[in-house]
Design a protein around this motif. Structure first.
Motif, mmCIF file in Angstrom:
data_model
loop_
_atom_site.group_PDB
_atom_site.id
_atom_site.type_symbol
_atom_site.label_atom_id
_atom_site.label_comp_id
_atom_site.label_asym_id
_atom_site.label_seq_id
_atom_site.Cartn_x
_atom_site.Cartn_y
_atom_site.Cartn_z
ATOM 1 N N ASP A 164 -5.474 -3.209 -5.160
ATOM 2 C CA ASP A 164 -3.478 -3.311 -3.493
ATOM 3 C C ASP A 164 -4.534 -4.929 -2.968
ATOM 4 O O ASP A 164 -5.980 -4.499 -2.882
ATOM 5 N N ALA A 190 -4.676 2.747 3.395
ATOM 6 C CA ALA A 190 -3.997 2.954 5.183
ATOM 7 C C ALA A 190 -2.850 2.014 4.648
ATOM 8 O O ALA A 190 -2.559 1.425 4.031
ATOM 9 N N THR A 219 -4.620 -3.766 5.058
ATOM 10 C CA THR A 219 -5.681 -3.732 3.678
ATOM 11 C C THR A 219 -6.111 -5.299 3.980
ATOM 12 O O THR A 219 -6.002 -6.415 3.838
ATOM 13 N N SER A 235 1.157 -1.006 0.361
ATOM 14 C CA SER A 235 -0.198 0.422 0.700
ATOM 15 C C SER A 235 0.896 0.998 0.133
ATOM 16 O O SER A 235 0.647 2.390 -0.917
#
Ligand SMILES: Nc1nc2c(ncn2[C@@H]2O[C@H](COP(=O)(O)OP(=O)(O)OP(=O)(O)O)[C@@H](O)[C@H]2O)c(=O)[nH]1
Ligand SMILES: [Mg+2]
Ligand SMILES: [Zn+2]
Length: 296
Positions: A219, A189, A204, A176
Motif C-alpha cells: 500500500d 486506515a 496513507t 487502502s
C-alpha cells in the motif's frame, strides 16, 4: 554476522527488514555513510544487514532492478493502478502518465477501476468506452461496477503470486479500501476525500509491504500529479504498447508518429485500432517533454 533481507516498512529513520533466514522482522537503521553518499534506502530494497545488537544496521543496498519515486519503492514487478471513476474524477491524462512511468521502469501495469457505483448507468457505459483503448493496448483492466465484486477480487489476487505488487494511484482513489477487501485482517486506515477540493488528503502516509496470496503487496500514499522528467521524446512512443504493434510499419525509423509521411501508427489511429484519447495525450506529453528541454 551479515544477513540478507528486504525492507518492508520505513518509519522515521527506522527500517523494518524481513530477514530471509529467520523469516522474522528486524528493526534497523541505515549506516551514516548512506546519507553521505546521498543514498536513501526505500521499501522493497534488498539489503545486507547486521543484527548483532538490539537494533540492526543496514550495511549495503543490493542493486535495484527498478525504483519509483512516486511512490518511493524498489524492485517492483507489477503495479495495480487504482483508478477512480468519481471523487476524484476519472482522468485519462493522469492514468496515461502513470502507465508511461511504469512502462519506463519495466513494471507491468494492471488497471483497476473503483467507485463506479457512484456513476449513473449512462456515465458508467461511457467510462467503459473510454477504457476500451487500454484493452487495445493489452492491459489487464478490471472494470466491474462493484469494485469489491468477489470474483473480480479473486482474479486480482491470482496475479500476486511470486511477485512484488504495488498499489498506486491518485489519493482517495481507494487503494487502502481495496486492500482491506482483499485481506480483511489488514485494517488499513481509509478516509473520505475532502469534498471541497475534490482532492485526497493523503490518508496513507508510508509505503508498507504485506504478504498476500503468496506475493508481496504494497500500500502506498497517493498523489495528485506526476511529471515525465525522466522520459525523453525518443523514448516516449516506445512506452505505448499499442504503438509498438504498428510502428514497425512506419516509413521512417524513429518515427514520432506526428507529421511523418507513411506513419503506420497514425493509420491504425484512423482505423480506430488505437484510441484517440491515448494518441491526444501522447501529443500533449510530447509537448510537455519538449518544454522541459527548453528550460534547461
Ligand atoms: N462509493 C465508493 N467509495 C469508495 C470506493 N473505494 C473507496 N471508496 C471510498 O473512498 C475514500 C478513499 O478511500 P481510501 O482507500 O482511503 O483511498 P486511498 O487511495 O488509499 O487514498 P490515500 O491513502 O490518500 O492515497 C474512502 O472514504 C472509501 O470508503 C468504491 O469503490 N465506491
Ligand atoms: Mg490509502
Ligand atoms: Zn509513425
Amino acid at each position: 554476522m551479515e544477513k540478507t533481507g528486504r525492507i518492508i516498512k520505513s518509519i522515521s529513520g527506522f527500517y523494518d527488514v524481513f530477514d530471509n533466514e529467520s523469516e522474522t522482522i528486524i528493526r534497523t537503521r541505515a549506516r551514516g555513510n548512506f546519507r553521505k553518499r546521498k543514498i536513501k534506502p526505500v521499501v522493497g530494497d534488498k539489503v545486507t544487514f547486521d543484527a548483532t545488537g538490539d537494533l540492526g544496521y543496514i550495511l549495503e543496498i543490493l542493486p535495484r532492478e527498478n525504483s519509483l519515486v512516486r511512490p518511493p519503492i524498489a524492485n517492483v514487478d507489477q503495479a495495480i493502478v487504482v483508478t477512480s471513476s468519481a471523487q476524484p474524477n476519472f482522468s485519462s491524462n493522469l492514468l496515461d502518465k502513470i502507465l508511461i512511468n511504469l512502462e519506463h521502469n519495466k513494471i507491468e501495469p494492471v488497471i483497476y477501476l473503483t467507485k463506479a457505483d457512484l456513476l449513473t448507468d449512462e456515465q458508467y457505459q461511457q467510462l467503459k468506452k473510454d477504457l476500451l483503448g487500454y484493452h487495445q493496448a493489452d492491459y489487464l483492466v478490471f472494470d466491474d461496477r462493484d469494485s469489491y465484486n468477489d470474483e473480480q477480487i479473486a482474479k486480482l489476487e491470482e496475479t500476486f503470486a511470486d511477485k512484488v505488487t504495488v498499489f498506486t494511484g491518485q489519493s482517495g482513489a481507494g487503494k487502502s479500501t481495496l486492500l482491506n477487501h482483499i485481506d480483511t485482517e489488514l485494517g488499513l486506515a481509509t478516509a473520505e476525500i475532502s469534498q471541497t477540493l475534490n482532492r485526497g488528503k493523503h490518508t496513507t502516509r508510508q509505503v508498507s509491504l504485506f504478504n498476500i496470496a503468496d506475493g508481496l503487496v504494497a500500500d502506498t500514499p497517493g498523489f495528485s500529479s506526476i511529471d515525465l522528467m525522466d522520459i525523453s521524446a525518443e523514448e516516449l512512443p516506445t512506452l505505448y504498447p499499442e504503438f509498438l504493434d504498428y510502428s514497425g510499419g512506419c516509413q521512417f525509423r524513429g518515427c514520432r508518429h506526428v507529421n511523418e509521411p507513411g506513419c503506420a501508427v497514425k493509420e491504425a489511429l484512423s482505423e480506430g485500432k488505437i484510441m484517440q484519447s491515448r494518441y491526444d495525450n501522447y501529443l500533449y506529453f510530447l509537448n510537455e517533454i519538449n518544454s522541459y528541454k527548453k528550460r534547461y
